[in-house]
Design a protein around this motif. Structure first.
Motif, short mmCIF file in Angstrom:
data_model
loop_
_atom_site.label_atom_id
_atom_site.label_comp_id
_atom_site.label_asym_id
_atom_site.label_seq_id
_atom_site.Cartn_x
_atom_site.Cartn_y
_atom_site.Cartn_z
N ALA A 1 -36.11 -13.21 -143.04
CA ALA A 1 -35.58 -12.00 -143.67
C ALA A 1 -36.59 -11.36 -144.63
CB ALA A 1 -34.28 -12.33 -144.42
N HIS A 2 -37.54 -12.17 -145.11
CA HIS A 2 -38.51 -11.65 -146.07
C HIS A 2 -39.91 -11.52 -145.48
CE1 HIS A 2 -35.18 -12.85 -148.64
NE2 HIS A 2 -35.63 -11.97 -149.49
N ASN B 1 -31.25 -6.13 -150.19
CA ASN B 1 -31.33 -5.07 -149.17
C ASN B 1 -30.24 -5.24 -148.11
OD1 ASN B 1 -33.50 -4.01 -150.48
ND2 ASN B 1 -35.02 -5.02 -149.17
N ARG B 2 -30.00 -6.48 -147.75
CA ARG B 2 -28.94 -6.74 -146.76
C ARG B 2 -27.57 -6.44 -147.37
NH1 ARG B 2 -30.01 -10.36 -142.35
NH2 ARG B 2 -27.89 -11.15 -142.59
N PRO C 1 -26.03 -12.35 -147.19
CA PRO C 1 -27.39 -12.91 -147.31
C PRO C 1 -27.76 -13.65 -146.03
CG PRO C 1 -26.10 -13.38 -149.28
CD PRO C 1 -25.15 -12.77 -148.29
N ALA C 2 -29.05 -13.60 -145.69
CA ALA C 2 -29.51 -14.19 -144.42
C ALA C 2 -29.18 -15.67 -144.32
CB ALA C 2 -31.01 -13.97 -144.27
N CYS C 3 -29.35 -16.40 -145.42
CA CYS C 3 -29.10 -17.85 -145.38
C CYS C 3 -27.63 -18.13 -145.08
CB CYS C 3 -29.53 -18.51 -146.70
SG CYS C 3 -28.78 -17.79 -148.17
N CYS D 1 -30.96 -11.36 -151.17
CA CYS D 1 -30.99 -10.46 -150.01
C CYS D 1 -30.34 -9.13 -150.38
CB CYS D 1 -30.30 -11.09 -148.81
SG CYS D 1 -31.24 -12.42 -148.04
N CYS E 1 -35.66 -15.81 -155.10
CA CYS E 1 -34.57 -15.32 -154.25
C CYS E 1 -34.03 -14.02 -154.81
CB CYS E 1 -33.47 -16.39 -154.20
SG CYS E 1 -31.82 -15.80 -153.79
N ASP E 2 -33.89 -13.02 -153.96
CA ASP E 2 -33.40 -11.71 -154.41
C ASP E 2 -31.95 -11.48 -153.97
OD1 ASP E 2 -33.69 -11.40 -151.70
OD2 ASP E 2 -35.11 -9.74 -151.81
N CYS F 1 -34.13 -17.33 -144.42
CA CYS F 1 -34.64 -16.66 -145.62
C CYS F 1 -36.07 -16.18 -145.39
CB CYS F 1 -34.59 -17.62 -146.81
SG CYS F 1 -35.18 -16.91 -148.34
#
Ligand code: SF4
Ligand code: SF4
Ligand code: SF4
Length: 302
Positions: free
Chosen positions: A69-70, A175-176, A183-185, A173, A170-171, A66
């Motif tokens: 990714a940010h 954009n992903r 999500p990255a996580c 993710c 937390c958004d 996370c």
């Protein structure tokens, strides 16, 4: 920094302080009250994440993913709460009834079906998308912190160390997701404790896991109904109240926040008027001060 920019900062700081104060007064006044809500509607294609606590080993790879990714600094291993640069962390729970050993509970925004944060936000900085994520627009945020008071999960964090602190959470993710990635996580979790998918499919999967292994799971998916439902869904061997999850019932919380906001238009109007008046006075004073300084400089040149 220009005088104009300084004035904008001053006005924003002032409004932020007043916003925080009125938020504390108004939302606290109805804490605990339950407001009638309509039936929960979840978009058929809304996404979610199934978090299976029986599969989590506490490796904290999700935290690192996370942060990476940010663009935040890597974790130091000691994260124990959400903050401006920690949008998720793994909460270690020892000696929990029903668990063989410590349980590791990944915390982040729950992406509520009816987010109280978005209902409380007066400027539309928080937004529930039909796809599930609750997004945050820093460009709209005035830092009033209404969302912090409204969120039943204590999620929105404030950038206390910044002069113009804003909110962080937390958004999903987003954009992903828009690029077709998970999500990255979820992507980096090595044990399969996190599963991304359509919320409805995840609920079916959760039911199947509970049916297949009734000895392993409590017969309860946290987030299926709590507060009108959330996009983050948890499976656990232990009672959720023993893991620090709030007992919320199935009524959406946002109506409470909306109710409060509707009850306080006069407070808001008074605050806004006072803020504008003070800002105008301050601006006039600074401008006249600037003229005096300019005059002095001009005289020195001569
Ligand atoms: S958990 Fe809190 S911050 Fe996240 S969507 Fe729900 S109300 Fe908003
Ligand atoms: S969904 Fe994205 S922002 Fe949210 S906790 Fe996972 S990696 Fe962090
Ligand atoms: S990466 Fe997966 S297994 Fe590791 S702590 Fe996070 S959720 Fe648990």
């Amino acid at each position: 920094m220009s005088k104009k920019a300084e004035r904008q900062l001053s006005r924003r700081d002032f409004l932020r302080g007043v916003g925080a104060l009125t938020g504390a007064l108004t939302l606290e006044s109805v804490t605990g009250s339950r407001v009638e809500a309509s039936e929960t509607e979840v978009a058929p294609d809304a996404v979610g994440v199934l978090i299976d606590l029986t599969r989590c080993t506490g490796c904290r790879t999700c935290e690192a993913a996370c942060k990476a990714a940010h663009g935040f600094p890597p974790p130091d291993g000691g994260e124990t709460s959400l903050s401006a640069d920690t949008l998720t962390y793994v909460d270690v729970r020892e000696n929990v009834e029903g668990a063989d050993g410590p349980l590791h509970v990944k915390r982040q925004c729950m992406h509520c079906v009816h987010p109280a944060c978005a209902s409380a936000c007066t400027v539309g900085a928080l937004h529930k998308t039909p796809e599930g994520p609750v997004t945050y627009n820093a460009g709209k945020c005035i830092g009033c912190r209404y969302c912090q008071y409204a969120c039943p999960f204590g999620v929105p964090a404030f950038q206390w160390e910044e002069t113009l602190g804003l909110i962080a959470k937390c958004d999903f993710c987003i954009n992903r997701l828009e690029e077709g990635q998970q999500p990255a996580c979820v992507s980096d979790c090595p044990t399969g404790a996190l599963k991304f998918g359509k919320r409805r499919a995840l609920l079916r999967e959760a039911a199947a896991r509970m049916d297949t292994h009734p000895d392993r799971y409590l017969n309860h998916v946290y987030g299926e109904h709590e507060a009108g439902g959330t996009s983050m869904l948890y499976l656990s061997p232990a009672r959720f109240e023993d893991l620090g999850f709030p007992e919320l019932g199935s009524q959406p919380i946002p109506r409470r926040a909306e109710f409060v906001m509707k009850q306080t238009p006069m407070v808001a109007l008074t605050v806004a008027t006072a803020a504008s008046g003070l800002c105008w006075l301050r601006t006039r004073r600074e401008e006249s001060g600037a003229c005096v300084e300019a005059g002095k400089k001009e005289r020195t040149k001569r």
